[in-house]
Design a protein around this motif. Structure first.
Motif, PDB file in Angstrom:
ATOM      1  N   VAL A 203       0.836  -1.205   0.000  1.00 47.80           N
ATOM      2  CA  VAL A 203       0.000   0.000   0.000  1.00 47.80           C
ATOM      3  C   VAL A 203       0.871   1.255   0.000  1.00 47.80           C
ATOM      4  O   VAL A 203       0.389   2.353  -0.300  1.00 47.80           O
ATOM      5  N   VAL A 204       2.138   1.116   0.367  1.00 43.63           N
ATOM      6  CA  VAL A 204       3.060   2.253   0.362  1.00 43.63           C
ATOM      7  C   VAL A 204       3.540   2.479  -1.067  1.00 43.63           C
ATOM      8  O   VAL A 204       4.179   1.624  -1.668  1.00 43.63           O
ATOM      9  N   GLU A 205       3.232   3.632  -1.608  1.00 37.66           N
ATOM     10  CA  GLU A 205       3.566   3.930  -3.000  1.00 37.66           C
ATOM     11  C   GLU A 205       4.917   4.629  -3.099  1.00 37.66           C
ATOM     12  O   GLU A 205       5.330   5.350  -2.201  1.00 37.66           O
TER      13      GLU A 205
ATOM     14  N   SER B 122      13.344  -0.877  -3.167  1.00 43.47           N
ATOM     15  CA  SER B 122      12.908  -2.161  -2.639  1.00 43.47           C
ATOM     16  C   SER B 122      14.122  -3.083  -2.547  1.00 43.47           C
ATOM     17  O   SER B 122      15.030  -2.979  -3.377  1.00 43.47           O
ATOM     18  N   VAL B 123      14.138  -3.956  -1.562  1.00 43.86           N
ATOM     19  CA  VAL B 123      15.271  -4.860  -1.350  1.00 43.86           C
ATOM     20  C   VAL B 123      14.770  -6.287  -1.212  1.00 43.86           C
ATOM     21  O   VAL B 123      13.851  -6.541  -0.431  1.00 43.86           O
ATOM     22  N   ILE B 124      15.360  -7.203  -1.961  1.00 41.84           N
ATOM     23  CA  ILE B 124      15.007  -8.618  -1.868  1.00 41.84           C
ATOM     24  C   ILE B 124      16.253  -9.387  -1.462  1.00 41.84           C
ATOM     25  O   ILE B 124      17.239  -9.416  -2.185  1.00 41.84           O
TER      26      ILE B 124
ATOM     27  N   GLN C 297       7.868  -2.007  -7.430  1.00 40.80           N
ATOM     28  CA  GLN C 297       6.869  -1.069  -7.921  1.00 40.80           C
ATOM     29  C   GLN C 297       7.359  -0.369  -9.178  1.00 40.80           C
ATOM     30  O   GLN C 297       8.565  -0.239  -9.420  1.00 40.80           O
ATOM     31  N   SER C 298       6.421   0.091  -9.957  1.00 35.04           N
ATOM     32  CA  SER C 298       6.719   0.669 -11.262  1.00 35.04           C
ATOM     33  C   SER C 298       7.742   1.803 -11.184  1.00 35.04           C
ATOM     34  O   SER C 298       7.573   2.754 -10.405  1.00 35.04           O
ATOM     35  N   ARG C 299       8.810   1.626 -11.947  1.00 33.66           N
ATOM     36  CA  ARG C 299       9.854   2.655 -12.103  1.00 33.66           C
ATOM     37  C   ARG C 299      10.550   3.011 -10.789  1.00 33.66           C
ATOM     38  O   ARG C 299      11.125   4.080 -10.655  1.00 33.66           O
ATOM     39  N   ARG C 300      10.511   2.097  -9.826  1.00 37.92           N
ATOM     40  CA  ARG C 300      11.239   2.284  -8.583  1.00 37.92           C
ATOM     41  C   ARG C 300      12.336   1.229  -8.501  1.00 37.92           C
ATOM     42  O   ARG C 300      12.125   0.067  -8.850  1.00 37.92           O
ATOM     43  N   PRO C 301      13.541   1.598  -8.074  1.00 33.94           N
ATOM     44  CA  PRO C 301      14.678   0.666  -8.107  1.00 33.94           C
ATOM     45  C   PRO C 301      14.529  -0.504  -7.144  1.00 33.94           C
ATOM     46  O   PRO C 301      13.846  -0.407  -6.120  1.00 33.94           O
ATOM     47  N   VAL C 302      15.194  -1.599  -7.498  1.00 32.21           N
ATOM     48  CA  VAL C 302      15.190  -2.772  -6.626  1.00 32.21           C
ATOM     49  C   VAL C 302      16.617  -3.303  -6.494  1.00 32.21           C
ATOM     50  O   VAL C 302      17.335  -3.443  -7.485  1.00 32.21           O
ATOM     51  N   VAL C 303      17.052  -3.554  -5.276  1.00 27.91           N
ATOM     52  CA  VAL C 303      18.346  -4.166  -4.969  1.00 27.91           C
ATOM     53  C   VAL C 303      18.066  -5.601  -4.567  1.00 27.91           C
ATOM     54  O   VAL C 303      17.162  -5.851  -3.761  1.00 27.91           O
ATOM     55  N   TYR C 304      18.813  -6.548  -5.136  1.00 29.31           N
ATOM     56  CA  TYR C 304      18.501  -7.941  -4.817  1.00 29.31           C
ATOM     57  C   TYR C 304      19.742  -8.820  -4.756  1.00 29.31           C
ATOM     58  O   TYR C 304      20.775  -8.533  -5.369  1.00 29.31           O
ATOM     59  N   ASP C 305      19.619  -9.901  -3.987  1.00 30.40           N
ATOM     60  CA  ASP C 305      20.675 -10.895  -3.822  1.00 30.40           C
ATOM     61  C   ASP C 305      20.763 -11.728  -5.100  1.00 30.40           C
ATOM     62  O   ASP C 305      19.782 -12.333  -5.528  1.00 30.40           O
TER      63      ASP C 305
ATOM     64  N   ALA D 171      11.523  -6.888 -12.705  1.00 29.79           N
ATOM     65  CA  ALA D 171      11.995  -5.505 -12.724  1.00 29.79           C
ATOM     66  C   ALA D 171      11.855  -4.911 -14.131  1.00 29.79           C
ATOM     67  O   ALA D 171      11.418  -3.766 -14.295  1.00 29.79           O
ATOM     68  N   LYS D 172      12.199  -5.709 -15.128  1.00 34.12           N
ATOM     69  CA  LYS D 172      12.076  -5.247 -16.511  1.00 34.12           C
ATOM     70  C   LYS D 172      10.615  -4.975 -16.864  1.00 34.12           C
ATOM     71  O   LYS D 172      10.282  -3.968 -17.504  1.00 34.12           O
ATOM     72  N   GLU D 173       9.732  -5.868 -16.422  1.00 29.27           N
ATOM     73  CA  GLU D 173       8.292  -5.700 -16.674  1.00 29.27           C
ATOM     74  C   GLU D 173       7.764  -4.408 -16.045  1.00 29.27           C
ATOM     75  O   GLU D 173       6.926  -3.715 -16.625  1.00 29.27           O
ATOM     76  N   MET D 174       8.275  -4.094 -14.848  1.00 33.56           N
ATOM     77  CA  MET D 174       7.817  -2.908 -14.123  1.00 33.56           C
ATOM     78  C   MET D 174       8.588  -1.652 -14.509  1.00 33.56           C
ATOM     79  O   MET D 174       8.380  -0.585 -13.926  1.00 33.56           O
ATOM     80  N   LYS D 175       9.496  -1.806 -15.486  1.00 32.32           N
ATOM     81  CA  LYS D 175      10.344  -0.684 -15.918  1.00 32.32           C
ATOM     82  C   LYS D 175      11.133  -0.102 -14.740  1.00 32.32           C
ATOM     83  O   LYS D 175      11.319   1.104 -14.612  1.00 32.32           O
ATOM     84  N   SER D 176      11.596  -1.008 -13.897  1.00 27.78           N
ATOM     85  CA  SER D 176      12.372  -0.633 -12.719  1.00 27.78           C
ATOM     86  C   SER D 176      13.827  -1.043 -12.912  1.00 27.78           C
ATOM     87  O   SER D 176      14.105  -2.109 -13.465  1.00 27.78           O
TER      88      SER D 176
END
Length: 230
Positions: free
Chosen positions: A51-53, A58-60, A87-95, A109-114
């Motif tokens: 719910v937080v936009e 984001s971190v996985i 989330q759309s166009r927001r960066p994600v850091v992942y293991d 990430a590619k699908e969400m343009k992130s």
């Protein structure tokens, strides 16, 4: 009062986790919290934290077989659920340790343009050092002490020291450091290093007495990591 109104409108009562989550957000809002780290419940796709936009990042972390009744029984299936926090166009850091998990996260990430920022074990292994530190136990000054680990990350000059003897904490620290970099928050590398050095993680391979550890690992991979570290 909000929950009562929801139920009057025909919506179900929030789950225990959802109720605590909303209580927490009210507390953080009223306290004027500027930067907040939110941990998901079980997964990502259907997690209340979505719910937080527009999160800063984001971190996985590493993905294990867990909560199979809800998330799936294979690493790719679970990774797909975990990647639901992107989330759309927001960066994600992942293991990036598991190729099959990383492939799913990269695709999402590619699908969400992130933009995706993988953290690889090779980036972390460079410059690892271990040393024995005098025990801080005031009751037993003669205690054997504890080990900590230090490493340089991504070829940088800054040496990050973590107050843990468990090798898996190197990856966790690297993910946190990378997330700080990607977030755009005004945190200098020296400040990040100081923060990581002071990290505390109760009940995660926590030495509560000489040679006695308390650990909340609750799946096969977590227990395996604990045994490897021990």
């Amino acid at each position: 009062e909000t929950v009562k109104q929801m139920q009057a409108d025909g919506m179900p009562h929030p789950t225990y986790f959802e109720f605590l989550f909303y209580m927490g957000l009210c507390i953080f809002r009223n306290a004027g919290v500027r930067v907040l780290v939110l941990e998901t419940g079980m997964g990502g796709t259907y997690d209340v934290t979505n719910v937080v936009e527009n999160p800063l990042v984001s971190v996985i972390t590493s993905i294990s077989i867990d909560h199979t009744a809800f998330l799936g029984s294979t690493i790719p299936e679970i990774a797909a659920q975990k990647a639901g926090i992107i989330q759309s166009r927001r960066p994600v850091v992942y293991d990036d340790s598991s190729p099959e998990a990383a492939a799913v996260i990269f695709a999402k990430a590619k699908e969400m343009k992130s933009e995706g920022f993988p953290v690889t074990p090779d980036e972390v292994r460079r410059g690892i050092r271990t040393r024995l530190v005098k025990s801080p136990d005031p009751v037993d000054p003669g205690a054997a002490g504890f080990q900590n680990l230090s490493f340089s990350y991504r070829g940088g000059e800054n040496l990050f020291e973590i107050p843990f003897a468990a090798p898996y904490q190197l990856m966790n620290a690297a993910l946190a450091i990378r997330a700080l970099e990607v977030s755009g928050l005004p945190v200098a590398p020296e400040q990040a290093a100081e923060g990581v050095k002071k990290a505390k993680w109760p009940a995660r391979m926590e030495e509560i007495s000489t040679g006695v550890y308390l650990d909340g690992a609750h799946n096969a991979d977590g227990i395996r990591a604990f045994l490897d570290a021990a």
